[in-house]
Design a protein around this motif. Structure first.
Motif: not given
Length: 184
Positions: A6-18, A137-143, A150-154
């Motif tokens: 669950s700690a890794a899941t929380r990290m994965l879901l809260a991250s705004d990185g790759s 689910e998130y948006l990737i904003h590019c330069e 992006v929507h990801e189900r794990f």
């Protein structure tokens, strides 16, 4: 097969990185992408959440891509939906590219940031369907001004589902658009 707790899941879901980079680090193995379907549609035929997040009118053309992140043993780690009007600089948008999107953008030095739209629990639609799973689910904003939804189900065999979701719960019933739901 290692299931992240669950700690890794929380990290994965809260991250705004790759997400791919995090999954590869947590699972200690490289992942590749397998595109299962990619086609150009009008935004009205794409997931409603994607069209809304991208600010696309219902008749605007978009690419709707379905893919899987897989291990070297061909095990599915995540099921992904990506919707975009045009590919960003540094990524062709080709369905033949087996390099995950975030890794491709990084390798081509495409400046980007991600904004989290929502995360939490849904129902896994893959093999073993009906099990609770984590989603993000998130948006990737590019330069260059391009944006990708992006929507990801794990896969719950790899990433612990947040809390408990009764099998058969419709995905939209567990989603909390616009705010992050804590992953227990």
């Amino acid at each position: 097969m290692t299931t992240l707790g669950s700690a890794a899941t929380r990290m994965l879901l809260a991250s705004d990185g790759s997400t791919t980079l995090l999954l590869e680090s947590l699972l200690d193995q490289p992942l590749s992408v397998r595109v299962t379907r990619q086609r150009t549609v009008v935004a009205g035929d794409a997931p409603e959440r994607a069209a809304t997040a991208l600010g696309m009118g219902p008749c605007a053309p978009v690419v709707h891509r379905s893919s899987e992140l897989v291990t070297d043993d061909d095990e599915v780690v995540s099921l992904n939906t990506v919707v975009f009007a045009r590919p960003p600089a540094g990524w062709s948008g080709s369905s033949d590219d087996s390099v995950p999107l975030g890794r491709r953008l990084r390798s081509n030095q495409t400046l980007q940031y991600r904004s989290l739209l929502s995360s939490g629990g849904e129902v896994w639609p893959g093999e073993g369907r009906g099990l609770p799973c984590a989603f993000k689910e998130y948006l990737i904003h590019c330069e260059d001004g391009s944006r990708l939804y992006v929507h990801e189900r794990f896969n719950p065999s790899y990433v612990a589902a947040p809390g408990s979701l009764p099998a058969g719960t419709p995905a939209h019933a567990a989603r909390f658009p616009g705010r992050r739901r804590d992953a227990a």
